[in-house]
Scaffold this motif. Structure first.
Motif, PDB file in Angstrom:
ATOM      1  N   VAL A  40     -26.938 -38.253  43.165  1.00 37.23           N
ATOM      2  CA  VAL A  40     -26.067 -37.111  42.800  1.00 37.23           C
ATOM      3  C   VAL A  40     -27.168 -35.944  42.116  1.00 37.23           C
ATOM      4  O   VAL A  40     -27.113 -34.925  42.393  1.00 37.23           O
ATOM      5  N   ILE A  41     -28.366 -36.357  41.400  1.00 41.89           N
ATOM      6  CA  ILE A  41     -29.145 -35.512  40.807  1.00 41.89           C
ATOM      7  C   ILE A  41     -30.247 -35.276  41.843  1.00 41.89           C
ATOM      8  O   ILE A  41     -30.895 -35.972  42.158  1.00 41.89           O
ATOM      9  N   GLU A  42     -30.380 -33.743  41.997  1.00 41.98           N
ATOM     10  CA  GLU A  42     -31.440 -33.349  42.892  1.00 41.98           C
ATOM     11  C   GLU A  42     -32.775 -34.036  42.886  1.00 41.98           C
ATOM     12  O   GLU A  42     -33.404 -34.464  43.559  1.00 41.98           O
ATOM     13  N   GLN A  43     -33.152 -33.562  41.367  1.00 34.22           N
ATOM     14  CA  GLN A  43     -34.580 -34.025  41.245  1.00 34.22           C
ATOM     15  C   GLN A  43     -34.388 -35.047  39.980  1.00 34.22           C
ATOM     16  O   GLN A  43     -34.700 -34.945  38.872  1.00 34.22           O
ATOM     17  N   PHE A  44     -34.133 -36.098  40.457  1.00 33.42           N
ATOM     18  CA  PHE A  44     -34.197 -37.395  39.456  1.00 33.42           C
ATOM     19  C   PHE A  44     -35.194 -38.054  39.253  1.00 33.42           C
ATOM     20  O   PHE A  44     -35.632 -38.883  40.292  1.00 33.42           O
ATOM     21  N   ASP A  45     -36.020 -37.687  38.362  1.00 29.64           N
ATOM     22  CA  ASP A  45     -37.165 -38.367  38.100  1.00 29.64           C
ATOM     23  C   ASP A  45     -37.614 -38.443  36.308  1.00 29.64           C
ATOM     24  O   ASP A  45     -36.437 -38.316  35.964  1.00 29.64           O
ATOM     25  N   SER A  46     -38.649 -38.792  36.133  1.00 26.80           N
ATOM     26  CA  SER A  46     -38.819 -39.300  34.685  1.00 26.80           C
ATOM     27  C   SER A  46     -38.483 -38.139  33.727  1.00 26.80           C
ATOM     28  O   SER A  46     -37.823 -38.380  32.493  1.00 26.80           O
ATOM     29  N   LEU A  47     -38.737 -37.078  34.276  1.00 27.58           N
ATOM     30  CA  LEU A  47     -38.110 -35.789  33.223  1.00 27.58           C
ATOM     31  C   LEU A  47     -36.636 -35.603  33.081  1.00 27.58           C
ATOM     32  O   LEU A  47     -36.198 -35.632  32.122  1.00 27.58           O
ATOM     33  N   ALA A  48     -35.861 -35.943  34.280  1.00 23.81           N
ATOM     34  CA  ALA A  48     -34.443 -35.915  34.193  1.00 23.81           C
ATOM     35  C   ALA A  48     -33.946 -37.010  33.394  1.00 23.81           C
ATOM     36  O   ALA A  48     -33.042 -36.766  32.648  1.00 23.81           O
ATOM     37  N   MET A  49     -34.524 -38.305  33.495  1.00 25.32           N
ATOM     38  CA  MET A  49     -34.050 -39.426  32.743  1.00 25.32           C
ATOM     39  C   MET A  49     -34.400 -38.880  31.280  1.00 25.32           C
ATOM     40  O   MET A  49     -33.401 -39.392  30.474  1.00 25.32           O
ATOM     41  N   LEU A  50     -35.397 -38.452  31.016  1.00 26.87           N
ATOM     42  CA  LEU A  50     -35.599 -38.144  29.467  1.00 26.87           C
ATOM     43  C   LEU A  50     -34.776 -37.347  28.932  1.00 26.87           C
ATOM     44  O   LEU A  50     -34.229 -37.334  27.922  1.00 26.87           O
ATOM     45  N   GLU A  51     -34.545 -36.115  29.731  1.00 28.70           N
ATOM     46  CA  GLU A  51     -33.484 -35.094  29.469  1.00 28.70           C
ATOM     47  C   GLU A  51     -32.146 -35.712  29.068  1.00 28.70           C
ATOM     48  O   GLU A  51     -31.513 -35.532  28.306  1.00 28.70           O
ATOM     49  N   ILE A  52     -31.800 -36.484  29.987  1.00 34.76           N
ATOM     50  CA  ILE A  52     -30.462 -37.125  29.845  1.00 34.76           C
ATOM     51  C   ILE A  52     -30.339 -38.166  28.527  1.00 34.76           C
ATOM     52  O   ILE A  52     -29.404 -37.989  27.664  1.00 34.76           O
ATOM     53  N   LEU A  53     -31.556 -39.011  28.207  1.00 35.12           N
ATOM     54  CA  LEU A  53     -31.444 -39.745  27.186  1.00 35.12           C
ATOM     55  C   LEU A  53     -31.363 -38.784  25.928  1.00 35.12           C
ATOM     56  O   LEU A  53     -30.750 -38.982  24.853  1.00 35.12           O
ATOM     57  N   LEU A  54     -32.323 -37.782  25.843  1.00 35.31           N
ATOM     58  CA  LEU A  54     -32.359 -36.767  24.809  1.00 35.31           C
ATOM     59  C   LEU A  54     -30.665 -36.016  24.611  1.00 35.31           C
ATOM     60  O   LEU A  54     -30.278 -35.793  23.523  1.00 35.31           O
ATOM     61  N   ALA A  55     -30.201 -35.620  25.707  1.00 31.40           N
ATOM     62  CA  ALA A  55     -28.921 -35.144  25.643  1.00 31.40           C
ATOM     63  C   ALA A  55     -27.899 -36.017  25.197  1.00 31.40           C
ATOM     64  O   ALA A  55     -26.838 -35.697  24.176  1.00 31.40           O
ATOM     65  N   ILE A  56     -28.028 -37.443  25.431  1.00 27.98           N
ATOM     66  CA  ILE A  56     -27.053 -38.292  24.749  1.00 27.98           C
ATOM     67  C   ILE A  56     -27.433 -38.630  23.127  1.00 27.98           C
ATOM     68  O   ILE A  56     -26.524 -38.758  22.563  1.00 27.98           O
ATOM     69  N   GLU A  57     -28.520 -38.599  23.040  1.00 29.19           N
ATOM     70  CA  GLU A  57     -28.986 -38.534  21.514  1.00 29.19           C
ATOM     71  C   GLU A  57     -28.253 -37.445  20.907  1.00 29.19           C
ATOM     72  O   GLU A  57     -27.702 -37.391  19.898  1.00 29.19           O
ATOM     73  N   THR A  58     -28.393 -36.163  21.288  1.00 33.54           N
ATOM     74  CA  THR A  58     -28.004 -35.000  20.586  1.00 33.54           C
ATOM     75  C   THR A  58     -26.404 -34.889  20.391  1.00 33.54           C
ATOM     76  O   THR A  58     -25.809 -34.663  19.654  1.00 33.54           O
ATOM     77  N   GLU A  59     -25.792 -35.285  21.574  1.00 30.59           N
ATOM     78  CA  GLU A  59     -24.088 -35.433  21.768  1.00 30.59           C
ATOM     79  C   GLU A  59     -23.672 -36.445  20.976  1.00 30.59           C
ATOM     80  O   GLU A  59     -22.343 -36.260  20.652  1.00 30.59           O
ATOM     81  N   LEU A  60     -24.316 -37.622  21.353  1.00 30.59           N
ATOM     82  CA  LEU A  60     -23.455 -38.868  20.746  1.00 30.59           C
ATOM     83  C   LEU A  60     -24.051 -39.650  19.735  1.00 30.59           C
ATOM     84  O   LEU A  60     -23.421 -40.501  19.130  1.00 30.59           O
ATOM     85  N   GLY A  61     -25.323 -38.998  19.230  1.00 31.34           N
ATOM     86  CA  GLY A  61     -26.032 -39.762  18.290  1.00 31.34           C
ATOM     87  C   GLY A  61     -26.670 -41.190  18.510  1.00 31.34           C
ATOM     88  O   GLY A  61     -26.848 -41.925  17.696  1.00 31.34           O
ATOM     89  N   VAL A  62     -26.867 -41.480  19.687  1.00 33.22           N
ATOM     90  CA  VAL A  62     -27.572 -42.738  20.083  1.00 33.22           C
ATOM     91  C   VAL A  62     -29.171 -42.225  20.338  1.00 33.22           C
ATOM     92  O   VAL A  62     -29.538 -41.599  21.112  1.00 33.22           O
ATOM     93  N   ASP A  63     -29.824 -43.074  19.666  1.00 42.71           N
ATOM     94  CA  ASP A  63     -31.232 -42.979  19.451  1.00 42.71           C
ATOM     95  C   ASP A  63     -31.916 -43.085  20.800  1.00 42.71           C
ATOM     96  O   ASP A  63     -31.775 -44.311  21.357  1.00 42.71           O
ATOM     97  N   SER A  64     -32.585 -42.025  21.431  1.00 39.43           N
ATOM     98  CA  SER A  64     -33.224 -42.198  22.553  1.00 39.43           C
ATOM     99  C   SER A  64     -34.212 -43.288  22.818  1.00 39.43           C
ATOM    100  O   SER A  64     -34.410 -43.903  23.629  1.00 39.43           O
ATOM    101  N   GLU A  65     -35.064 -43.480  21.701  1.00 38.12           N
ATOM    102  CA  GLU A  65     -36.215 -44.388  21.655  1.00 38.12           C
ATOM    103  C   GLU A  65     -35.527 -45.664  21.733  1.00 38.12           C
ATOM    104  O   GLU A  65     -36.027 -46.530  22.408  1.00 38.12           O
ATOM    105  N   SER A  66     -34.480 -45.739  21.299  1.00 40.84           N
ATOM    106  CA  SER A  66     -33.758 -47.259  21.440  1.00 40.84           C
ATOM    107  C   SER A  66     -33.429 -47.535  22.874  1.00 40.84           C
ATOM    108  O   SER A  66     -33.371 -48.689  23.253  1.00 40.84           O
ATOM    109  N   LEU A  67     -32.940 -46.593  23.408  1.00 39.95           N
ATOM    110  CA  LEU A  67     -32.449 -46.785  24.787  1.00 39.95           C
ATOM    111  C   LEU A  67     -33.544 -46.913  25.656  1.00 39.95           C
ATOM    112  O   LEU A  67     -33.478 -47.632  26.761  1.00 39.95           O
ATOM    113  N   MET A  68     -34.678 -46.417  25.253  1.00 33.69           N
ATOM    114  CA  MET A  68     -36.148 -46.586  26.018  1.00 33.69           C
ATOM    115  C   MET A  68     -36.651 -47.789  25.892  1.00 33.69           C
ATOM    116  O   MET A  68     -37.541 -48.285  26.841  1.00 33.69           O
TER     117      MET A  68
END
Length: 125
Positions: A40-68
């Motif tokens: 689905v995501i055109e450039q699905f690489d480690s940068l996109a993955m990190l951006e997703i985790l950071l967006a989840i942290e910002t929007e939902l308050g789930v610590d990105s480091e804990s997810l990684m």
């Protein structure tokens, strides 16, 4: 802050799909249908993955480091460990939050819960 459990519900799926679609500039519908992120995501690489985790942290308050973080490894290769689709991501979030409640702040509060919390906080002061 009031937090609710992350479950694979339509509300959670829609919210995460919206976050990912906005972050990666893709369509949310295929994500909701269970298509892999890489399809689905055109450039699905480690940068996109990190951006997703950071967006989840910002929007939902789930610590990105804990997810990684993984218990058996200090260093995480996101491209090897990142969930492949929305359901897998929700499952990871659920496991992380069940094992580490401190990794969560205010997640997916319903408007009436947030309003009630604000009223209660104001009256306590």
């Amino acid at each position: 802050m009031v937090a609710i459990a992350i479950e694979n519900t339509p509300e959670v799926r829609e919210r995460l799909a919206r976050i990912i679609a906005e972050t990666c500039r893709c369509d949310a519908e295929p994500l909701l249908e269970g298509m892999p992120f890489a399809s689905v995501i055109e450039q699905f690489d480690s940068l996109a993955m990190l951006e997703i985790l950071l967006a989840i942290e910002t929007e939902l308050g789930v610590d990105s480091e804990s997810l990684m973080r993984r218990a058996d490894s200090e260093t995480v290769n996101l491209e090897e460990t990142f969930p492949e689709d929305l359901s897998s991501l929700i499952q990871l979030m659920k496991v992380v939050l069940d094992n580490n409640p401190g990794a969560q702040s205010a997640v997916l509060q319903k408007p009436e819960q947030a309003k009630a919390k604000t009223v209660m906080e104001a009256s306590a002061q």
